[in-house]
Design a protein around this motif. Structure first.
Motif, PDB file in Angstrom:
ATOM      1  N   TYR A 197      46.333  46.727  30.449  1.00  0.00           N
ATOM      2  CA  TYR A 197      45.856  47.634  31.490  1.00  0.00           C
ATOM      3  C   TYR A 197      44.936  46.844  32.405  1.00  0.00           C
ATOM      4  O   TYR A 197      43.974  46.214  31.946  1.00  0.00           O
ATOM      5  CB  TYR A 197      45.119  48.825  30.879  1.00  0.00           C
ATOM      6  N   PRO A 254      49.678  55.302  36.136  1.00  0.00           N
ATOM      7  CA  PRO A 254      49.539  53.997  36.774  1.00  0.00           C
ATOM      8  C   PRO A 254      50.861  53.490  37.317  1.00  0.00           C
ATOM      9  O   PRO A 254      51.909  54.043  37.025  1.00  0.00           O
ATOM     10  CB  PRO A 254      49.085  53.124  35.603  1.00  0.00           C
ATOM     11  N   LEU A 302      45.959  58.997  29.047  1.00  0.00           N
ATOM     12  CA  LEU A 302      44.971  57.917  28.951  1.00  0.00           C
ATOM     13  C   LEU A 302      44.022  58.083  27.766  1.00  0.00           C
ATOM     14  O   LEU A 302      43.803  57.142  27.012  1.00  0.00           O
ATOM     15  CB  LEU A 302      44.173  57.811  30.256  1.00  0.00           C
ATOM     16  N   TYR A 306      46.172  46.356  24.854  1.00  0.00           N
ATOM     17  CA  TYR A 306      46.411  47.599  24.137  1.00  0.00           C
ATOM     18  C   TYR A 306      47.752  47.529  23.425  1.00  0.00           C
ATOM     19  O   TYR A 306      48.639  46.772  23.833  1.00  0.00           O
ATOM     20  CB  TYR A 306      46.399  48.770  25.136  1.00  0.00           C
ATOM     21  N   PHE A 352      40.784  55.472  36.006  1.00  0.00           N
ATOM     22  CA  PHE A 352      40.554  55.187  34.595  1.00  0.00           C
ATOM     23  C   PHE A 352      39.455  56.089  34.035  1.00  0.00           C
ATOM     24  O   PHE A 352      39.616  56.690  32.964  1.00  0.00           O
ATOM     25  CB  PHE A 352      40.171  53.717  34.418  1.00  0.00           C
ATOM     26  N   TYR A 356      52.219  45.394  32.501  1.00  0.00           N
ATOM     27  CA  TYR A 356      50.827  45.759  32.735  1.00  0.00           C
ATOM     28  C   TYR A 356      50.755  46.954  33.678  1.00  0.00           C
ATOM     29  O   TYR A 356      51.514  47.091  34.627  1.00  0.00           O
ATOM     30  CB  TYR A 356      50.009  44.580  33.263  1.00  0.00           C
ATOM     31  N   ALA A 357      49.839  47.835  33.360  1.00  0.00           N
ATOM     32  CA  ALA A 357      49.617  49.051  34.135  1.00  0.00           C
ATOM     33  C   ALA A 357      48.386  48.851  35.013  1.00  0.00           C
ATOM     34  O   ALA A 357      47.349  48.369  34.538  1.00  0.00           O
ATOM     35  CB  ALA A 357      49.412  50.240  33.206  1.00  0.00           C
ATOM     36  N   ASP A 375      51.175  44.643  26.012  1.00  0.00           N
ATOM     37  CA  ASP A 375      50.746  45.783  26.822  1.00  0.00           C
ATOM     38  C   ASP A 375      49.345  45.527  27.372  1.00  0.00           C
ATOM     39  O   ASP A 375      48.392  45.358  26.596  1.00  0.00           O
ATOM     40  CB  ASP A 375      50.723  47.066  25.982  1.00  0.00           C
TER      41      ASP A 375
END
Length: 312
Positions: A61, A85, A122, A44, A111, A103-104, A59
């Motif tokens: 997730y 997160p 989100l 992302y 989610f 990273y999350a 980035d």
């Protein structure tokens, strides 16, 4: 093919778009760190747009089955559950160069529910194009598409009442992304970033906007490239009030996430200063005591930078 099926195909296609190959090293490192609990990894943010994973931080997730299966320490699982997160720093060596990422970590449950939260944290992100780097099986891939479709529907439903009665489709996305960015503590200017994001993904948004709008419970008409929605005034008023609350709530949650990241994000203070300098164009001197004890001495500095307009 129905419009719902067309939307799913469009989302599946954008998820499978090419991405910078070096980021696969990050996926391997994440899977080595967190094991079989990793269900999927999504790319992302700016790396998707620029195609350069070595510019800043990548980035990511990371979607997991259960927090307790990811962490060796129970307090990390609890923190992830209470305020998702958790965000972590990661480096991987690629071709003699350091590839850096944050990273999350999110459970699949969080989610999915985050695609319809009151807060836009989100669904504001995942109404934008992203890339699927890793997926454990086809069922999870299909589930991710369902989640992204829900994010886009939430985005459109909560943004359309703030547009004028007749508007250009791109205005819907500029408005929603501006509001979403404004509901967090960000170094970027919300208006400029929203325009940049919509310009980059204009083709994608042109494809999905009308099908999404037609699914709303209000009368829709198209007039020469513009769309007109008959939305009751009380709905518009409630939508404005909701976004006002969302902005205040979001900034508070952003602050709490920053505090939590101080315990999980290696070099987090230096990265924050890097982002502030990059987006504001100003040199920021970081006192050593703030770097060593951000939770003790960082508040005064954050307040000063906020008052100076470095971030909002």
């Amino acid at each position: 093919m129905s419009e719902a099926e067309s939307l799913r195909h469009c989302l599946e296609a954008q998820l499978r778009q090419p991405y910078p190959y070096p980021v696969t090293a990050l996926v391997q490192a994440i899977r080595a760190r967190h094991g079989e609990a990793v269900a999927a990894v999504l790319l992302y943010g700016s790396c998707v747009r620029s195609g350069d994973p070595f510019d800043g931080l990548v980035d990511l997730y990371v979607l997991v089955d259960d927090y307790t299966k990811v962490y060796p320490k129970s307090w990390l699982a609890l923190a992830n559950r209470l305020l998702p997160p958790n965000v972590f720093y990661l480096e991987a060596a690629v071709g003699g160069k350091a590839l850096r990422a944050k990273y999350a970590v999110l459970s699949r449950r969080d989610f999915a529910s985050g695609m319809a939260w009151f807060q836009s944290y989100l669904w504001g992100r995942f109404a934008q194009p992203c890339r699927l780097l890793y997926c454990r099986d086809p069922e999870i891939s299909a589930w991710i598409v369902t989640c992204l479709l829900k994010a886009m529907r939430t985005f459109v439903r909560r943004t359309a009442p703030l547009c004028s009665e007749c508007f250009e489709p791109m205005e819907l996305w500029r408005q929603g992304l501006r509001l979403s960015y404004s509901s967090e503590l960000r170094t970027e200017r919300a208006e400029a970033r929203a325009k940049e994001l919509v310009r980059w993904a204009a083709g994608f948004y042109q494809t999905v906007t009308l099908p999404l709008l037609r699914a709303l419970p209000w009368c829709l008409k198209s007039q020469g490239g513009r769309v007109c929605l008959t939305i009751p005034q009380w709905v518009r008023i409630l939508a404005r009030l909701a976004w006002g609350v969302r902005v205040l709530q979001g900034k508070l949650l952003s602050l709490l996430r920053l505090i939590k990241a101080a315990f999980t994000f290696q070099g987090g203070v230096d990265y924050l200063i890097f982002k502030l300098e990059r987006h504001s164009g100003r040199k920021i001197e970081l006192p050593e005591r703030v770097r060593r004890h951000p939770l003790v001495y960082g508040w005064g500095m954050l307040w000063r930078l906020y008052r100076q307009g470095v971030f909002r």
